[in-house]
Write a protein that holds these residues in place. Sequence first.
Motif, PDB file in Angstrom:
ATOM      1  N   ARG A  94      19.754   3.164 -20.230  1.00  0.00           N
ATOM      2  CA  ARG A  94      19.817   3.427 -21.678  1.00  0.00           C
ATOM      3  C   ARG A  94      20.651   2.369 -22.385  1.00  0.00           C
ATOM      4  O   ARG A  94      20.249   1.832 -23.432  1.00  0.00           O
ATOM      5  CB  ARG A  94      20.411   4.812 -21.931  1.00  0.00           C
ATOM      6  CG  ARG A  94      19.551   5.985 -21.509  1.00  0.00           C
ATOM      7  CD  ARG A  94      20.168   7.299 -21.991  1.00  0.00           C
ATOM      8  NE  ARG A  94      19.418   8.459 -21.522  1.00  0.00           N
ATOM      9  CZ  ARG A  94      19.755   9.200 -20.474  1.00  0.00           C
ATOM     10  NH1 ARG A  94      20.829   8.876 -19.744  1.00  0.00           N
ATOM     11  NH2 ARG A  94      19.021  10.232 -20.114  1.00  0.00           N
ATOM     12  N   LEU A  95      21.814   2.080 -21.849  1.00  0.00           N
ATOM     13  CA  LEU A  95      22.692   1.096 -22.481  1.00  0.00           C
ATOM     14  C   LEU A  95      22.009  -0.259 -22.579  1.00  0.00           C
ATOM     15  O   LEU A  95      22.059  -0.922 -23.620  1.00  0.00           O
ATOM     16  CB  LEU A  95      23.992   0.975 -21.687  1.00  0.00           C
ATOM     17  CG  LEU A  95      24.964   2.156 -21.793  1.00  0.00           C
ATOM     18  CD1 LEU A  95      26.027   2.074 -20.702  1.00  0.00           C
ATOM     19  CD2 LEU A  95      25.615   2.172 -23.178  1.00  0.00           C
ATOM     20  N   GLY A 110      15.936  -9.417 -23.816  1.00  0.00           N
ATOM     21  CA  GLY A 110      16.651  -8.741 -24.879  1.00  0.00           C
ATOM     22  C   GLY A 110      15.729  -8.374 -26.020  1.00  0.00           C
ATOM     23  O   GLY A 110      14.496  -8.399 -25.903  1.00  0.00           O
ATOM     24  N   ALA A 111      16.342  -8.050 -27.169  1.00  0.00           N
ATOM     25  CA  ALA A 111      15.561  -7.644 -28.338  1.00  0.00           C
ATOM     26  C   ALA A 111      14.588  -8.750 -28.731  1.00  0.00           C
ATOM     27  O   ALA A 111      14.944  -9.933 -28.743  1.00  0.00           O
ATOM     28  CB  ALA A 111      16.496  -7.319 -29.495  1.00  0.00           C
ATOM     29  N   ARG A 139      12.071  -4.190 -23.265  1.00  0.00           N
ATOM     30  CA  ARG A 139      13.371  -4.103 -22.594  1.00  0.00           C
ATOM     31  C   ARG A 139      13.276  -3.772 -21.116  1.00  0.00           C
ATOM     32  O   ARG A 139      14.287  -3.760 -20.421  1.00  0.00           O
ATOM     33  CB  ARG A 139      14.239  -3.049 -23.304  1.00  0.00           C
ATOM     34  CG  ARG A 139      14.372  -3.243 -24.803  1.00  0.00           C
ATOM     35  CD  ARG A 139      14.844  -4.628 -25.192  1.00  0.00           C
ATOM     36  NE  ARG A 139      16.231  -4.865 -24.884  1.00  0.00           N
ATOM     37  CZ  ARG A 139      17.243  -4.679 -25.734  1.00  0.00           C
ATOM     38  NH1 ARG A 139      17.015  -4.238 -26.965  1.00  0.00           N
ATOM     39  NH2 ARG A 139      18.485  -4.944 -25.369  1.00  0.00           N
ATOM     40  N   LEU A 193      30.385   1.839 -23.459  1.00  0.00           N
ATOM     41  CA  LEU A 193      29.919   1.279 -24.720  1.00  0.00           C
ATOM     42  C   LEU A 193      31.090   0.965 -25.638  1.00  0.00           C
ATOM     43  O   LEU A 193      31.116  -0.091 -26.300  1.00  0.00           O
ATOM     44  CB  LEU A 193      28.962   2.265 -25.394  1.00  0.00           C
ATOM     45  CG  LEU A 193      28.201   1.755 -26.619  1.00  0.00           C
ATOM     46  CD1 LEU A 193      27.335   0.546 -26.259  1.00  0.00           C
ATOM     47  CD2 LEU A 193      27.326   2.858 -27.204  1.00  0.00           C
ATOM     48  N   ASN A 231      15.621  -5.875 -19.422  1.00  0.00           N
ATOM     49  CA  ASN A 231      15.786  -7.077 -20.240  1.00  0.00           C
ATOM     50  C   ASN A 231      15.321  -8.323 -19.493  1.00  0.00           C
ATOM     51  O   ASN A 231      16.061  -9.292 -19.329  1.00  0.00           O
ATOM     52  CB  ASN A 231      17.234  -7.235 -20.695  1.00  0.00           C
ATOM     53  CG  ASN A 231      17.621  -6.162 -21.692  1.00  0.00           C
ATOM     54  OD1 ASN A 231      16.989  -6.007 -22.732  1.00  0.00           O
ATOM     55  ND2 ASN A 231      18.642  -5.379 -21.349  1.00  0.00           N
ATOM     56  N   ASP A 252      19.540  -0.505 -25.360  1.00  0.00           N
ATOM     57  CA  ASP A 252      20.053  -0.172 -26.695  1.00  0.00           C
ATOM     58  C   ASP A 252      19.752   1.262 -27.086  1.00  0.00           C
ATOM     59  O   ASP A 252      19.488   1.573 -28.252  1.00  0.00           O
ATOM     60  CB  ASP A 252      19.494  -1.126 -27.761  1.00  0.00           C
ATOM     61  CG  ASP A 252      20.196  -2.478 -27.746  1.00  0.00           C
ATOM     62  OD1 ASP A 252      21.315  -2.549 -27.208  1.00  0.00           O
ATOM     63  OD2 ASP A 252      19.620  -3.448 -28.263  1.00  0.00           O
ATOM     64  N   PRO A 274      26.456  -4.798 -22.465  1.00  0.00           N
ATOM     65  CA  PRO A 274      25.535  -3.701 -22.108  1.00  0.00           C
ATOM     66  C   PRO A 274      24.170  -4.172 -21.646  1.00  0.00           C
ATOM     67  O   PRO A 274      23.508  -3.502 -20.854  1.00  0.00           O
ATOM     68  CB  PRO A 274      25.455  -2.905 -23.408  1.00  0.00           C
ATOM     69  CG  PRO A 274      26.785  -3.112 -24.044  1.00  0.00           C
ATOM     70  CD  PRO A 274      27.142  -4.538 -23.742  1.00  0.00           C
ATOM     71  N   LEU A 275      23.744  -5.356 -22.124  1.00  0.00           N
ATOM     72  CA  LEU A 275      22.479  -5.889 -21.640  1.00  0.00           C
ATOM     73  C   LEU A 275      22.517  -6.163 -20.144  1.00  0.00           C
ATOM     74  O   LEU A 275      21.504  -6.147 -19.467  1.00  0.00           O
ATOM     75  CB  LEU A 275      22.137  -7.192 -22.375  1.00  0.00           C
ATOM     76  CG  LEU A 275      21.723  -7.074 -23.853  1.00  0.00           C
ATOM     77  CD1 LEU A 275      21.500  -8.463 -24.432  1.00  0.00           C
ATOM     78  CD2 LEU A 275      20.466  -6.238 -24.002  1.00  0.00           C
ATOM     79  N   LYS A 291      21.179   5.394 -26.873  1.00  0.00           N
ATOM     80  CA  LYS A 291      22.448   6.096 -26.813  1.00  0.00           C
ATOM     81  C   LYS A 291      22.689   6.644 -25.411  1.00  0.00           C
ATOM     82  O   LYS A 291      21.812   7.281 -24.832  1.00  0.00           O
ATOM     83  CB  LYS A 291      22.465   7.242 -27.814  1.00  0.00           C
ATOM     84  CG  LYS A 291      22.510   6.793 -29.272  1.00  0.00           C
ATOM     85  CD  LYS A 291      22.593   7.993 -30.204  1.00  0.00           C
ATOM     86  CE  LYS A 291      22.656   7.539 -31.657  1.00  0.00           C
ATOM     87  NZ  LYS A 291      22.740   8.706 -32.592  1.00  0.00           N
ATOM     88  N   PRO A 348      27.604  -8.684 -25.689  1.00  0.00           N
ATOM     89  CA  PRO A 348      26.270  -8.407 -25.120  1.00  0.00           C
ATOM     90  C   PRO A 348      26.302  -7.803 -23.730  1.00  0.00           C
ATOM     91  O   PRO A 348      25.262  -7.681 -23.103  1.00  0.00           O
ATOM     92  CB  PRO A 348      25.636  -9.808 -25.084  1.00  0.00           C
ATOM     93  CG  PRO A 348      26.805 -10.730 -24.877  1.00  0.00           C
ATOM     94  CD  PRO A 348      27.944 -10.117 -25.627  1.00  0.00           C
TER      95      PRO A 348
END
Length: 497
Positions: free
Chosen positions: A418-419, A352-353, A359, A434, A290, A422, A443-444, A424, A441
């Motif tokens: 992975r987290l 981020g997204a 990412r 999770l 990120n 985003d 997990p970012l 699984k 936010p």
Amino acid sequence: MLLASCVNGNREYDEADYSAFGTFVHALDTTEQRQYLTHLLDADSSRWEADKAVRKYYAERTHDPLWYTREGVTNQADSLLTQLQRELPQHGLNLKAFFLSEIEDDLEIVHKLAFDSVGQSINEVLPRLDYHLSKAYVRYTVGQRYGFIRPDQVFNHLDYKPDGSGLARLFDYEIKAPDYQEALRKLASTDRMTYLQTAAPAHSLYKTLQAQLARSKDTANCRTIAVNLERCRWQTARPEGRTHQVVVNIPALQLWAVGPDSVMPMKICCGAIATKTPLLNSEITHMQVNPEWIIPTSIVKGEVAVHGGDSAYFARNRYSIIDRQSGDTLDPAEVTSSQLMDGGLRISQKGGAGNSLGRIVFRFANNFGVYLHDTSNRGAFNREKRTLSHGCVRVQKPFELACFLLQGADEWTLDKIRLAMDMKPQTLRGHEYLALHAGDPRPLKVITYRDVLPRVPVYIIYYTAYPDPETGVVDFWPDLYGYDRIIRREMKTFLPQ
């Protein structure tokens, strides 16, 4: 065969010495030979550095010729002709570029003592033969060892930087400069034929392309292979063996993560024609998850500055404007286009997204600020034409590439990636994390940086004929940047027409 000489050292030869050889005895005259050689040197206007080196060498040379004595041409003269006639086609090279027709004709005259029948003096034929043999020798041995053109000098003078500040550096491999003096020393030595026989590149890529050339019946493919054999001569080939390495081939629009026992292919997007991805090698040192995108100045000036004062544009793209000197974040509505152009402000995009880098980004030292990275535009990998970036390389499988680079990382480390991306989680700990942080936010932030140890070599190359690392089959790819055309133009003399 005996050639009588006017220069007989310490002994005066008489007619009885030559009677056993019949009447075909031709007098060598050192003065006439030197005069004719001087004429050859003066008339030689070749632009090739190999030829210039030989011309200078002969101009300064006052001792014996290199390929003949008063007793005739040496066996090595015939050996050189035979070897070049046999091997030049195997290396995708043009026989005419090495004076083979002229050498063959002159050798026939000498062997048959046919000087009178062709109306040329022995003191013209032998110096010309000697000079052509030496030029062929140096052209071949230097060209095969270092390349027939200098890629740094050619490719780094093609394009200007997008901002017009100077020439764009497109070729950044370190290559050895041709050693003409070594070739000239070998030319006059007793082991010159050994030096000749070991001139061609010995690495597997060159041999694979040679084998493909021998099998190919298609003229266009043969021309393409010949150009790619030249690339091999620049000594930029990957190390032999399947160590961990990442190979990006621009024409193939492919990346291969090559390990000792496996190869992982993936699609890439690379630089557009106006912002070509540079050719280089380095080592991947770390990855960022990120990442914030610091927008390069060239992109700010070319694409962002026009939106000065448009706060909706900056909000929509999640761009921030920071004063480089004070570090303050400025209100986009109050920043003009001219302020964005003057270089005192830094424009960044939050991680981020939706971030243009995706990412995750994979960093390696280079002179261009380029890297491998994910992308927010995943649909781009479905395009056939994927030359669309500002120079960086977008990778189709960023998480899989991260796993490859981390070589045996524990499952929790991989789950943290992975987290943050985003994806699984695969471990119980990942699921618990999770669930604990659902709706925020965090997990970012579970992982933002990871060193790559040991470092993994990365090679960005440009081959339009290249063996698939999985199968070994040579594939042919479009000349996306037009580099094949440039090579054919620059070494037209040496390529079959």
